[in-house]
Design a protein around this motif. Structure first.
Motif, PDB file in Angstrom:
ATOM      1  N   VAL A   1     -14.086  24.752  48.152  1.00 34.86           N
ATOM      2  CA  VAL A   1     -14.270  24.645  49.596  1.00 34.86           C
ATOM      3  C   VAL A   1     -13.993  26.007  50.225  1.00 34.86           C
ATOM      4  N   PHE A   2     -14.896  26.443  51.115  1.00 29.38           N
ATOM      5  CA  PHE A   2     -14.687  27.664  51.897  1.00 29.38           C
ATOM      6  C   PHE A   2     -14.535  27.253  53.346  1.00 29.38           C
ATOM      7  N   GLU A   3     -13.437  27.690  53.956  1.00 26.78           N
ATOM      8  CA  GLU A   3     -13.140  27.350  55.345  1.00 26.78           C
ATOM      9  C   GLU A   3     -13.297  28.598  56.206  1.00 26.78           C
ATOM     10  N   ASN A   4     -13.550  28.392  57.495  1.00 23.35           N
ATOM     11  CA  ASN A   4     -13.732  29.491  58.464  1.00 23.35           C
ATOM     12  C   ASN A   4     -14.965  30.324  58.132  1.00 23.35           C
ATOM     13  N   ILE A   5     -16.095  29.649  57.963  1.00 22.72           N
ATOM     14  CA  ILE A   5     -17.316  30.343  57.553  1.00 22.72           C
ATOM     15  C   ILE A   5     -18.151  30.829  58.731  1.00 22.72           C
TER      16      ILE A   5
ATOM     17  N   ILE B   1     -17.479  21.084  60.733  1.00 20.22           N
ATOM     18  CA  ILE B   1     -16.066  21.398  60.486  1.00 20.22           C
ATOM     19  C   ILE B   1     -15.880  22.821  59.961  1.00 20.22           C
ATOM     20  N   ASN B   2     -16.952  23.658  60.091  1.00 17.07           N
ATOM     21  CA  ASN B   2     -16.844  25.074  59.770  1.00 17.07           C
ATOM     22  C   ASN B   2     -16.474  25.330  58.305  1.00 17.07           C
TER      23      ASN B   2
END
Length: 139
Positions: free
Chosen positions: A10-14, A46-47
């Motif tokens: 999972v990559f967050e703040n994309i 959810i970015n």
């Protein structure tokens, strides 16, 4: 232990990295090719992006590489292994859907599925909870 690691990261703040930029960045870090070696699913609400490796790689090592990578840090993205789950929620289902159809659909290897142990339909929400057998095939 790595054999048990999730194939998905999972990559967050994309939001600061366009989808094409993210794909190139992942190719640069992994040395692999999008579509042939991994897929990227964007969840803009959810970015987040979920990267699923089709090739068997050490995803724990990949997450570590990402956390130290200059561009990932500049974009202020974070990465972690997606935990395995035995249940998923399917939403926006047609009203006429049956538990038998959902069972066969989610057991299809072509759809990335596996043995299903239970399907609970929620017609009022047009959704269902699908529970899979565990990764050892125990239902």
């Amino acid at each position: 232990d790595s054999a048990e690691a999730s194939p998905s990261v999972v990559f967050e703040n994309i939001e600061r990295c366009s989808p094409n930029c993210l794909q190139m960045l992942l190719e640069n870090i992994s040395g692999l090719t999008v579509d042939a070696d991994f897929t990227v699913e964007l969840i803009p609400e959810i970015n987040v992006a979920v990267v699923t490796f089709l090739k068997n790689i050490d995803t724990k090592e990949f997450v570590e590489k990402c956390s130290q990578h200059k561009r990932v840090r500049e974009f202020k993205m974070t990465a972690w292994l997606l935990e395995s789950t035995q249940s998923i929620k399917a939403e926006n289902l047609p009203e006429s859907i049956s538990t038998d159809y959902l069972t066969v659909y989610f057991e299809s290897a072509r759809n990335g599925g596996g043995p299903v142990s239970d399907v609970q339909l929620f017609p009022e929400e047009n959704s269902a909870i699908i529970t899979f057998c565990d990764h050892k095939g125990n239902c």
